[in-house]
Design a protein around this motif. Structure first.
Motif, PDB file in Angstrom:
ATOM      1  N   ALA A  18       0.835  -1.208   0.000  1.00  0.00           N
ATOM      2  CA  ALA A  18       0.000   0.000   0.000  1.00  0.00           C
ATOM      3  C   ALA A  18       0.869   1.256   0.000  1.00  0.00           C
ATOM      4  O   ALA A  18       0.615   2.208  -0.753  1.00  0.00           O
ATOM      5  CB  ALA A  18      -0.919  -0.007   1.220  1.00  0.00           C
ATOM      6  N   VAL A  19       1.916   1.268   0.839  1.00  0.00           N
ATOM      7  CA  VAL A  19       2.822   2.422   0.870  1.00  0.00           C
ATOM      8  C   VAL A  19       3.468   2.612  -0.497  1.00  0.00           C
ATOM      9  O   VAL A  19       3.546   3.730  -1.013  1.00  0.00           O
ATOM     10  CB  VAL A  19       3.903   2.252   1.959  1.00  0.00           C
ATOM     11  CG1 VAL A  19       4.955   3.363   1.855  1.00  0.00           C
ATOM     12  CG2 VAL A  19       3.280   2.275   3.343  1.00  0.00           C
ATOM     13  N   ARG A  20       3.908   1.513  -1.106  1.00  0.00           N
ATOM     14  CA  ARG A  20       4.568   1.623  -2.409  1.00  0.00           C
ATOM     15  C   ARG A  20       3.639   2.227  -3.457  1.00  0.00           C
ATOM     16  O   ARG A  20       4.043   3.119  -4.212  1.00  0.00           O
ATOM     17  CB  ARG A  20       5.066   0.264  -2.887  1.00  0.00           C
ATOM     18  CG  ARG A  20       5.728   0.346  -4.263  1.00  0.00           C
ATOM     19  CD  ARG A  20       6.434  -0.928  -4.645  1.00  0.00           C
ATOM     20  NE  ARG A  20       5.509  -2.044  -4.739  1.00  0.00           N
ATOM     21  CZ  ARG A  20       5.916  -3.301  -4.877  1.00  0.00           C
ATOM     22  NH1 ARG A  20       7.206  -3.586  -4.894  1.00  0.00           N
ATOM     23  NH2 ARG A  20       5.032  -4.272  -4.982  1.00  0.00           N
ATOM     24  N   MET A  21       2.382   1.777  -3.504  1.00  0.00           N
ATOM     25  CA  MET A  21       1.459   2.322  -4.498  1.00  0.00           C
ATOM     26  C   MET A  21       1.204   3.806  -4.261  1.00  0.00           C
ATOM     27  O   MET A  21       1.068   4.582  -5.210  1.00  0.00           O
ATOM     28  CB  MET A  21       0.144   1.532  -4.480  1.00  0.00           C
ATOM     29  CG  MET A  21       0.293   0.062  -4.885  1.00  0.00           C
ATOM     30  SD  MET A  21       1.150  -0.188  -6.465  1.00  0.00           S
ATOM     31  CE  MET A  21      -0.138   0.305  -7.608  1.00  0.00           C
ATOM     32  N   GLY A  22       1.155   4.216  -2.996  1.00  0.00           N
ATOM     33  CA  GLY A  22       0.997   5.638  -2.688  1.00  0.00           C
ATOM     34  C   GLY A  22       2.215   6.444  -3.094  1.00  0.00           C
ATOM     35  O   GLY A  22       2.106   7.524  -3.689  1.00  0.00           O
ATOM     36  N   VAL A  23       3.407   5.920  -2.784  1.00  0.00           N
ATOM     37  CA  VAL A  23       4.654   6.606  -3.127  1.00  0.00           C
ATOM     38  C   VAL A  23       4.786   6.754  -4.642  1.00  0.00           C
ATOM     39  O   VAL A  23       5.147   7.828  -5.142  1.00  0.00           O
ATOM     40  CB  VAL A  23       5.864   5.822  -2.556  1.00  0.00           C
ATOM     41  CG1 VAL A  23       7.173   6.306  -3.181  1.00  0.00           C
ATOM     42  CG2 VAL A  23       5.918   5.964  -1.037  1.00  0.00           C
ATOM     43  N   LEU A  24       4.477   5.691  -5.375  1.00  0.00           N
ATOM     44  CA  LEU A  24       4.608   5.735  -6.831  1.00  0.00           C
ATOM     45  C   LEU A  24       3.557   6.624  -7.488  1.00  0.00           C
ATOM     46  O   LEU A  24       3.631   6.900  -8.685  1.00  0.00           O
ATOM     47  CB  LEU A  24       4.528   4.313  -7.406  1.00  0.00           C
ATOM     48  CG  LEU A  24       5.648   3.349  -6.980  1.00  0.00           C
ATOM     49  CD1 LEU A  24       5.446   1.972  -7.606  1.00  0.00           C
ATOM     50  CD2 LEU A  24       7.032   3.897  -7.356  1.00  0.00           C
ATOM     51  N   SER A  25       2.565   7.079  -6.687  1.00  0.00           N
ATOM     52  CA  SER A  25       1.509   7.966  -7.209  1.00  0.00           C
ATOM     53  C   SER A  25       1.644   9.388  -6.663  1.00  0.00           C
ATOM     54  O   SER A  25       0.714  10.185  -6.777  1.00  0.00           O
ATOM     55  CB  SER A  25       0.128   7.418  -6.811  1.00  0.00           C
ATOM     56  OG  SER A  25      -0.029   6.080  -7.212  1.00  0.00           O
ATOM     57  N   SER A  26       2.793   9.706  -6.082  1.00  0.00           N
ATOM     58  CA  SER A  26       2.941  10.982  -5.364  1.00  0.00           C
ATOM     59  C   SER A  26       3.538  12.079  -6.241  1.00  0.00           C
ATOM     60  O   SER A  26       4.135  11.816  -7.274  1.00  0.00           O
ATOM     61  CB  SER A  26       3.805  10.773  -4.121  1.00  0.00           C
ATOM     62  OG  SER A  26       5.106  10.377  -4.504  1.00  0.00           O
ATOM     63  N   ARG A  27       3.361  13.317  -5.769  1.00  0.00           N
ATOM     64  CA  ARG A  27       3.834  14.490  -6.515  1.00  0.00           C
ATOM     65  C   ARG A  27       4.870  15.306  -5.743  1.00  0.00           C
ATOM     66  O   ARG A  27       5.291  16.366  -6.197  1.00  0.00           O
ATOM     67  CB  ARG A  27       2.645  15.397  -6.854  1.00  0.00           C
ATOM     68  CG  ARG A  27       1.609  14.786  -7.762  1.00  0.00           C
ATOM     69  CD  ARG A  27       0.412  15.719  -7.948  1.00  0.00           C
ATOM     70  NE  ARG A  27      -0.410  15.770  -6.735  1.00  0.00           N
ATOM     71  CZ  ARG A  27      -1.325  16.702  -6.487  1.00  0.00           C
ATOM     72  NH1 ARG A  27      -1.539  17.670  -7.360  1.00  0.00           N
ATOM     73  NH2 ARG A  27      -2.032  16.669  -5.366  1.00  0.00           N
ATOM     74  N   GLY A  28       5.268  14.861  -4.552  1.00  0.00           N
ATOM     75  CA  GLY A  28       6.107  15.673  -3.689  1.00  0.00           C
ATOM     76  C   GLY A  28       7.599  15.587  -3.948  1.00  0.00           C
ATOM     77  O   GLY A  28       8.106  14.551  -4.385  1.00  0.00           O
ATOM     78  N   LYS A  29       8.307  16.674  -3.632  1.00  0.00           N
ATOM     79  CA  LYS A  29       9.771  16.646  -3.657  1.00  0.00           C
ATOM     80  C   LYS A  29      10.288  15.764  -2.534  1.00  0.00           C
ATOM     81  O   LYS A  29      11.327  15.119  -2.652  1.00  0.00           O
ATOM     82  CB  LYS A  29      10.327  18.070  -3.480  1.00  0.00           C
ATOM     83  CG  LYS A  29      10.061  18.995  -4.642  1.00  0.00           C
ATOM     84  CD  LYS A  29      10.613  20.383  -4.347  1.00  0.00           C
ATOM     85  CE  LYS A  29      10.291  21.355  -5.479  1.00  0.00           C
ATOM     86  NZ  LYS A  29      10.747  22.732  -5.164  1.00  0.00           N
ATOM     87  N   LYS A  30       9.532  15.760  -1.427  1.00  0.00           N
ATOM     88  CA  LYS A  30       9.832  14.864  -0.315  1.00  0.00           C
ATOM     89  C   LYS A  30       8.576  14.051  -0.042  1.00  0.00           C
ATOM     90  O   LYS A  30       7.453  14.546  -0.222  1.00  0.00           O
ATOM     91  CB  LYS A  30      10.229  15.648   0.936  1.00  0.00           C
ATOM     92  CG  LYS A  30      11.477  16.471   0.765  1.00  0.00           C
ATOM     93  CD  LYS A  30      11.826  17.196   2.057  1.00  0.00           C
ATOM     94  CE  LYS A  30      12.979  18.154   1.823  1.00  0.00           C
ATOM     95  NZ  LYS A  30      12.645  19.532   2.116  1.00  0.00           N
ATOM     96  N   ILE A  31       8.758  12.824   0.406  1.00  0.00           N
ATOM     97  CA  ILE A  31       7.630  11.915   0.624  1.00  0.00           C
ATOM     98  C   ILE A  31       7.711  11.355   2.039  1.00  0.00           C
ATOM     99  O   ILE A  31       8.746  10.784   2.424  1.00  0.00           O
ATOM    100  CB  ILE A  31       7.630  10.772  -0.409  1.00  0.00           C
ATOM    101  CG1 ILE A  31       7.542  11.359  -1.829  1.00  0.00           C
ATOM    102  CG2 ILE A  31       6.485   9.802  -0.153  1.00  0.00           C
ATOM    103  CD1 ILE A  31       7.839  10.382  -2.937  1.00  0.00           C
ATOM    104  N   LEU A  32       6.628  11.532   2.798  1.00  0.00           N
ATOM    105  CA  LEU A  32       6.573  11.058   4.177  1.00  0.00           C
ATOM    106  C   LEU A  32       5.633   9.864   4.280  1.00  0.00           C
ATOM    107  O   LEU A  32       4.490   9.922   3.834  1.00  0.00           O
ATOM    108  CB  LEU A  32       6.068  12.170   5.104  1.00  0.00           C
ATOM    109  CG  LEU A  32       5.885  11.783   6.579  1.00  0.00           C
ATOM    110  CD1 LEU A  32       7.237  11.659   7.278  1.00  0.00           C
ATOM    111  CD2 LEU A  32       5.000  12.795   7.312  1.00  0.00           C
ATOM    112  N   MET A  33       6.111   8.772   4.875  1.00  0.00           N
ATOM    113  CA  MET A  33       5.248   7.647   5.238  1.00  0.00           C
ATOM    114  C   MET A  33       4.718   7.935   6.637  1.00  0.00           C
ATOM    115  O   MET A  33       5.489   8.245   7.537  1.00  0.00           O
ATOM    116  CB  MET A  33       6.051   6.336   5.276  1.00  0.00           C
ATOM    117  CG  MET A  33       6.613   5.899   3.966  1.00  0.00           C
ATOM    118  SD  MET A  33       8.013   4.725   4.155  1.00  0.00           S
ATOM    119  CE  MET A  33       7.435   3.655   5.467  1.00  0.00           C
TER     120      MET A  33
END
Length: 327
Positions: free
Chosen positions: A150-165
Motif C-alpha cells: 500500500a505504501v509503495r502504491m501511494g509513493v509511486l503515485s505521489s507528486r512531492g519533492k519529499k515523501i513522508l510515510m
C-alpha cells in the motif's frame, strides 16, 4: 556393539556442522527457487485513477514525473475507519497552519485504502471533499496488498519533492515531521539527490519493555537481533512508520522493493544501504494506539522468515537492485 555405535565428541560436532551446512544450503535453494525475480509493479485498471472531490475519475500521477508539491504524505489504511479521523485531523491541522505561515509550502495527503472491508474509503473521501482533491486524494486498491504494498502504491503515485510515510493510527505526533526534516537536512549534500530520515522509538524502549509481557519482550529482542544480524546494522528502530524520503530515494528504493507486508521497512533500508543512500535516525514522540493489525506471534514469525529471505535472496542474486517503471 552399543559402544561401537556411539560417536565421539569431535565426530558429533562434525556431524552437527555438516547438518547445519546442509540445512543452510537447503534454505538457500528454497529462497532462490521461490523468489519472484522482480517486484510486481502492476496496477489494476481501477488503480490507475482516483476519484476527485467532484466524483470524477482522474489519472494518478507517476513518481517519474517532475514534482509539483513540496511534500507528499502517504497513509496506508486497512480497516481504519475508527483511527483514521484522529490522524487526519491532526495532520491536516498542522499542514494547513504551516501553509498559512509559508504560502510556498504545498502538500498532498494520499490515503491508500488497502482493500478495506469497512468504511475507510468513505471516511477518507470526506476529507477529500472538505479540503479538495489537490490536497487530499484517496487511492483505493482492488485487493489487500499489505502495508508495504500500500505504501509503495501511494509513493509511486505521489507528486512531492519529499515523501513522508505516516501510519493511519496517528501514533507519532505529526508535528515531529520537523524533526525528521531536520535529520534529512543534516545529511546534505545528498548524493544523487537521495537521502532518508527515519523517525525512531528506540529512546522509548525501556518504558515499552516495562509495559510488555516477557514473551512479547523476547520476541521484540529476537526480531531486533535478526534485523541487526541479517539486514540493517546502523538503524536501531527500523519499524517506526514515520519515514521521510527525497523523491529520488523513494523512486530508487520503492521500485526495487519486494516485501509487501510487515518487514518491508527492513528491505527498504537494506536497499538504501546497498545503494549508499545516507540515512538519519531521529527520535520522535510516539504513543501506542489500540487496534494494531499485528498479531504478536504469527506476525513476528512471518517477519523473521522475511528477514532471512531478504538476506538470502539478495545474496544469491535471486533479487536484484534494479529500478523499473510502474505500468
Amino acid at each position: 556393539p552399543r559402544r561401537a555405535m556411539a560417536l565421539s565428541l569431535p565426530e558429533a560436532v562434525a556431524l552437527l556442522a555438516a547438518l547445519a551446512v546442509f540445512l543452510l544450503l537447503l534454505i538457500c535453494m528454497i529462497a532462490y527457487a521461490t523468489a519472484v525475480k522482480m517486484p510486481s509493479l502492476h496496477r489494476h485498471e481501477e488503480e490507475k485513477f482516483f476519484v476527485n472531490a467532484e466524483g470524477r475519475e482522474e489519472p494518478v500521477p507517476r513518481i517519474h514525473d517532475s514534482p509539483t508539491k513540496e511534500l507528499s504524505v502517504v497513509v496506508p489504511s486497512y480497516n481504519e475507519e475508527d483511527r483514521l479521523p484522529l490522524m487526519m485531523d491532526e495532520a491536516l491541522d498542522y499542514l494547513e497552519k504551516r501553509q498559512k505561515r509559508d504560502p510556498s509550502f504545498t502538500y498532498e495527503v494520499i490515503v491508500v485504502n488497502d482493500g478495506s472491508k469497512d468504511q475507510t474509503e468513505k471516511v477518507a473521501m470526506k476529507y477529500c471533499k472538505q479540503y479538495g482533491s489537490d490536497k487530499v486524494r484517496v487511492l483505493s486498491l482492488v485487493k489487500n496488498r499489505g502495508k508495504g504494498g500500500a505504501v509503495r502504491m501511494g509513493v509511486l503515485s505521489s507528486r512531492g519533492k519529499k515523501i513522508l510515510m505516516a501510519d493511519a493510527d496517528g501514533a507519532t505526533k505529526f508535528a515531529d515531521i520537523e524533526k525528521v526534516e531536520e535529520g534529512l537536512k543534516n545529511l546534505q549534500p545528498w548524493p544523487n539527490q537521495m537521502a532518508i530520515s527515519c523517525g525512531s522509538r528506540a529512546h522509548l524502549e525501556k518504558d515499552s519493555i516495562a509495559k510488555r509481557s516477557y514473551f512479547r519482550t523476547l520476541l521484540m529482542h529476537g526480531f531486533h537481533f535478526l534485523v541487526w544480524f541479517l539486514c540493517v546494522k546502523e538503524i536501531r528502530d527500523t519499524q517506526c512508520g514515520f519515514k521521510l524520503l527525497t523523491r529520488e530515494a523513494a523512486l530508487r528504493t520503492f521500485s526495487t522493493l519486494h516485501i509487501e507486508r510487515w518487514a518491508f521497512d527492513v528491505e527498504l533500508l537494506y536497499i538504501a544501504q546497498h545503494l549508499r543512500i545516507p540515512i538519519a535516525e531521529v527520535a520522535v514522540n510516539w504513543t501506542e494506539i489500540e487496534g494494531s493489525k499485528l498479531v504478536p506471534f504469527w506476525s513476528w514469525l512471518q517477519m523473521g522468515r522475511d528477514l532471512l529471505f531478504i538476506r538470502l535472496r539478495y545474496m544469491t542474486g535471486a533479487w536484484q537492485l534494479e529500478t523499473r517503471k510502474c505500468d
